[in-house]
Design an enzyme around this catalytic site. Sequence first.
Site, PDB file in Angstrom:
ATOM      1  N   GLY A   9      12.561  -2.144  -2.033  1.00 23.23           N
ATOM      2  CA  GLY A   9      13.691  -1.746  -1.212  1.00 23.23           C
ATOM      3  C   GLY A   9      13.770  -2.626   0.014  1.00 23.23           C
ATOM      4  O   GLY A   9      12.931  -3.510   0.223  1.00 23.23           O
ATOM      5  N   GLY A  14      11.789   3.297   3.406  1.00 22.09           N
ATOM      6  CA  GLY A  14      10.837   4.363   3.112  1.00 22.09           C
ATOM      7  C   GLY A  14       9.761   4.012   2.101  1.00 22.09           C
ATOM      8  O   GLY A  14       9.097   4.905   1.568  1.00 22.09           O
ATOM      9  N   SER A  16       6.767   2.495   2.473  1.00 23.21           N
ATOM     10  CA  SER A  16       5.416   2.865   2.920  1.00 23.21           C
ATOM     11  C   SER A  16       5.246   4.383   2.948  1.00 23.21           C
ATOM     12  O   SER A  16       4.172   4.893   2.609  1.00 23.21           O
ATOM     13  CB  SER A  16       5.121   2.271   4.301  1.00 23.21           C
ATOM     14  OG  SER A  16       5.056   0.865   4.225  1.00 23.21           O
ATOM     15  N   GLU A  96       3.083  -3.411   0.784  1.00 25.07           N
ATOM     16  CA  GLU A  96       3.392  -4.765   1.260  1.00 25.07           C
ATOM     17  C   GLU A  96       3.065  -5.813   0.197  1.00 25.07           C
ATOM     18  O   GLU A  96       2.547  -6.901   0.487  1.00 25.07           O
ATOM     19  CB  GLU A  96       2.655  -5.072   2.568  1.00 25.07           C
ATOM     20  CG  GLU A  96       2.926  -4.096   3.694  1.00 25.07           C
ATOM     21  CD  GLU A  96       4.353  -4.128   4.244  1.00 25.07           C
ATOM     22  OE1 GLU A  96       5.153  -4.982   3.813  1.00 25.07           O
ATOM     23  OE2 GLU A  96       4.667  -3.292   5.099  1.00 25.07           O
ATOM     24  N   ALA A  97       3.378  -5.508  -1.060  1.00 26.12           N
ATOM     25  CA  ALA A  97       3.020  -6.379  -2.186  1.00 26.12           C
ATOM     26  C   ALA A  97       3.657  -7.759  -2.099  1.00 26.12           C
ATOM     27  O   ALA A  97       3.137  -8.708  -2.691  1.00 26.12           O
ATOM     28  CB  ALA A  97       3.402  -5.705  -3.504  1.00 26.12           C
TER      29      ALA A  97
END
Length: 126
Positions: A9, A14, A16, A96-97
């Site tokens: 996203g 939203g 995390s 946080e890929a």
Amino acid sequence: MAKLRFFFGTMGSGKSTQALQIHHNLRARGLTGVLATKLDRSGGQVSSRLGVAAEALEVTPGMDLGAVLGPDAEGSAARAVRRQAGGPVTYVVADEAQFYDETQVEQLAQLVDDHGVNVYEFGLLT
């Protein structure tokens, strides 16, 4: 059968918060796993703009995730992860890929394919 799921996203959508919620719910079911992040604004934890946060494995450049998270992983880092997880790692929630190295993303996929570890990845699409 284990699965790798990727949630994406825009900033502030939203991701995390959802990662924290999934981690909480899996823990509440008695599963053992780890929350991981790279370059989160809080360092060493996943935090949401709502003020919710949880301790996380800080993924560093070049870290071999298979050697740290795999069921046959050895060494002090692997032992620390198992202590944090509460046992062998059965799931990974990776926030946080978009900042993970390409090799690290492949290592997460190998955890799914070779070891039956469920992986939930969260990040920006681009």
